[in-house]
Enzyme design. Structure first.
Site, PDB file in Angstrom:
ATOM      1  N   ASP A  24      49.202  -8.916 -44.448  1.00  9.99           N
ATOM      2  CA  ASP A  24      48.875  -8.206 -45.688  1.00  9.99           C
ATOM      3  C   ASP A  24      47.584  -8.739 -46.304  1.00  9.99           C
ATOM      4  OD1 ASP A  24      49.322  -6.307 -47.672  1.00  9.99           O
ATOM      5  OD2 ASP A  24      50.472  -7.694 -48.913  1.00  9.99           O
ATOM      6  N   GLY A  25      46.873  -7.862 -46.991  1.00 14.56           N
ATOM      7  CA  GLY A  25      45.693  -8.282 -47.755  1.00 14.56           C
ATOM      8  C   GLY A  25      44.367  -7.730 -47.252  1.00 14.56           C
ATOM      9  N   ASN A  26      44.415  -6.821 -46.300  1.00 10.50           N
ATOM     10  CA  ASN A  26      43.164  -6.241 -45.777  1.00 10.50           C
ATOM     11  C   ASN A  26      42.381  -5.507 -46.873  1.00 10.50           C
ATOM     12  OD1 ASN A  26      44.057  -7.069 -43.309  1.00 10.50           O
ATOM     13  ND2 ASN A  26      44.512  -5.026 -42.513  1.00 10.50           N
ATOM     14  N   ARG A  37      38.146  -0.056 -47.806  1.00  8.00           N
ATOM     15  CA  ARG A  37      39.398  -0.604 -47.258  1.00  8.00           C
ATOM     16  C   ARG A  37      39.386  -0.594 -45.726  1.00  8.00           C
ATOM     17  NH1 ARG A  37      43.861  -1.260 -50.286  1.00  8.00           N
ATOM     18  NH2 ARG A  37      45.183  -0.794 -48.510  1.00  8.00           N
ATOM     19  N   HIS A  41      40.576  -3.359 -42.785  1.00  9.47           N
ATOM     20  CA  HIS A  41      41.481  -3.157 -41.640  1.00  9.47           C
ATOM     21  C   HIS A  41      40.789  -3.546 -40.331  1.00  9.47           C
ATOM     22  CE1 HIS A  41      44.507  -1.554 -44.179  1.00  9.47           C
ATOM     23  NE2 HIS A  41      43.904  -0.421 -44.441  1.00  9.47           N
ATOM     24  N   LEU A 136      53.197 -14.710 -23.341  1.00 13.39           N
ATOM     25  CA  LEU A 136      53.331 -14.455 -24.784  1.00 13.39           C
ATOM     26  C   LEU A 136      53.962 -13.082 -24.964  1.00 13.39           C
ATOM     27  CD1 LEU A 136      52.696 -15.247 -27.762  1.00 13.39           C
ATOM     28  CD2 LEU A 136      50.533 -14.024 -27.509  1.00 13.39           C
TER      29      LEU A 136
HETATM   30  C1  IPE Z   1      53.554  -4.774 -45.829  1.00  8.42           C
HETATM   31  O1  IPE Z   1      52.407  -4.626 -46.584  1.00  8.42           O
HETATM   32  C2  IPE Z   1      53.488  -3.923 -44.599  1.00  8.42           C
HETATM   33  C3  IPE Z   1      52.590  -4.385 -43.561  1.00  8.42           C
HETATM   34  C4  IPE Z   1      51.908  -5.499 -43.562  1.00  8.42           C
HETATM   35  C5  IPE Z   1      52.519  -3.525 -42.394  1.00  8.42           C
HETATM   36  P1  IPE Z   1      52.311  -3.550 -47.751  1.00  8.42           P
HETATM   37  O2  IPE Z   1      50.962  -3.737 -48.354  1.00  8.42           O
HETATM   38  O3  IPE Z   1      52.640  -2.209 -47.273  1.00  8.42           O
HETATM   39  O4  IPE Z   1      53.458  -4.041 -48.752  1.00  8.42           O
HETATM   40  P2  IPE Z   1      53.691  -3.693 -50.280  1.00  8.42           P
HETATM   41  O5  IPE Z   1      53.524  -2.205 -50.435  1.00  8.42           O
HETATM   42  O6  IPE Z   1      52.646  -4.440 -51.063  1.00  8.42           O
HETATM   43  O7  IPE Z   1      55.056  -4.204 -50.572  1.00  8.42           O
HETATM   44  C1  IPE Z   2      47.215  -4.516 -44.481  1.00 10.19           C
HETATM   45  O1  IPE Z   2      46.934  -4.877 -45.768  1.00 10.19           O
HETATM   46  C2  IPE Z   2      48.636  -4.100 -44.294  1.00 10.19           C
HETATM   47  C3  IPE Z   2      48.800  -2.754 -43.718  1.00 10.19           C
HETATM   48  C4  IPE Z   2      49.746  -1.951 -44.162  1.00 10.19           C
HETATM   49  C5  IPE Z   2      47.961  -2.302 -42.619  1.00 10.19           C
HETATM   50  P1  IPE Z   2      46.903  -3.848 -46.974  1.00 10.19           P
HETATM   51  O2  IPE Z   2      46.194  -2.606 -46.565  1.00 10.19           O
HETATM   52  O3  IPE Z   2      48.244  -3.667 -47.539  1.00 10.19           O
HETATM   53  O4  IPE Z   2      45.989  -4.675 -47.983  1.00 10.19           O
HETATM   54  P2  IPE Z   2      46.211  -4.878 -49.535  1.00 10.19           P
HETATM   55  O5  IPE Z   2      47.603  -5.384 -49.719  1.00 10.19           O
HETATM   56  O6  IPE Z   2      45.985  -3.544 -50.163  1.00 10.19           O
HETATM   57  O7  IPE Z   2      45.182  -5.890 -49.903  1.00 10.19           O
HETATM   58 MG    MG Z   3      49.339  -4.681 -48.935  1.00 11.24          MG
END
Ligand code: IPE
Ligand code: IPE
Ligand code: MG
Length: 243
Positions: A24-26, A37, A41, A136
């Site tokens: 998470d956090g991209n 965004r 990714h 792996l």
């Molecule tokens: C969780 O991230 C899902 C993945 C990393 C694939 P999200 O960004 O979708 O989660 P929420 O919406 O903040 O809970």
């Molecule tokens: C990647 O991070 C998770 C995916 C669902 C691909 P996000 O796209 O949720 O990034 P944030 O949370 O908005 O920073």
């Molecule tokens: Mg997210």
């Protein structure tokens, strides 16, 4: 501490068998840099590639699962979803040979039916081409949800006509879509949110949870080893009294 020293330290202690990562956090990574965004990714995919290559080479952990797209992520803008799927398809097609040579076995966890046909085909090919590998075990959780997975297990149990008194935890576990995998020992979530967002639910019962504010595109080998070192410092009681 140098990366090699950290690696030696981590190797000297019991390692997890299965590490699952919520990447998470991209989006926030991109926003902080004033980028779209999509660029987040793209960098996120590179971070995943770097980690897979590192684990393929170092053979630290035999099973990793990457949460790439949740059942809830369908509520994102259409362009973002399409971009993610194209990115994943490109990654699988371009890296397939290299992954296969490194001994990586790819599995998909999630319902493939709603995915674009081209992506499904790329995944099927890669899964088939790597089925004999075992350096792996890389599982990509795609269109995956913990609740979907439990329901899927229930559906399989019902369709096999298993009677209620024969339904037990271990046999049910094997009916889950993740049933071939060992249970995750460690679940890492990057990006700072303290939640599972419908990732592994049943499987997470006794996983150690590790949350880091590092945004996924910045998550590197060192960050991974630090998570493992933290895991190695924990006591896993599994409900027992540990002297
Ligand atoms: C969780 O991230 C899902 C993945 C990393 C694939 P999200 O960004 O979708 O989660 P929420 O919406 O903040 O809970
Ligand atoms: C990647 O991070 C998770 C995916 C669902 C691909 P996000 O796209 O949720 O990034 P944030 O949370 O908005 O920073
Ligand atoms: Mg997210």
């Amino acid at each position: 501490m140098s990366l090699d020293k950290l690696l030696d330290e981590v190797r000297a202690r019991p390692l997890p068998r299965h590490v699952a990562l919520i990447m998470d956090g991209n989006g926030r990574w991109a926003k902080r840099k004033g980028l779209a965004r999509a660029e987040g990714h793209r960098q996120g995919a590179l971070a995943a590639e770097r980690l897979i290559r590192f684990l393929g080479k170092e053979r630290l952990v035999p099973y990793i699962t990457l949460f790439a797209f949740s059942t809830e992520n369908w509520s994102r803008p259409r362009e973002e979803i399409e971009f993610l799927f194209r990115l994943l398809e490109g990654f699988i097609r371009e890296k397939l040979r290299e992954l296969a040579e490194a001994g990586v076995r790819l599995r998909l966890l999630g319902d493939p039916r709603p995915l674009p046909a081209r992506l499904r085909a790329a995944i099927e090919e890669a899964v088939a081409a790597t089925v004999g590998n075992d350096a792996l075990h890389l599982t990509v959780a795609l269109n995956f949800g913990g609740r979907w997975a439990i329901l899927e297990g229930v559906r399989r149990a019902l369709s096999q006509g298993i009677s209620p008194d024969k339904l037990e935890e271990e046999s049910f576990r094997r009916l889950l879509p993740s049933g071939e995998l060992p249970e995750p020992d460690l679940i890492i979530r990057t990006g700072g949110h303290l939640r599972l967002s419908n990732f592994f639910l049943w499987e997470a019962a006794y996983a150690e949870l590790y949350f880091t504010p590092i945004l996924w595109p910045d998550f590197d080998e060192r960050a991974f080893l630090e998570a493992i070192r933290d895991f190695q410092g924990r006591t896993r009681n599994f409900g027992r009294v540990v002297p």
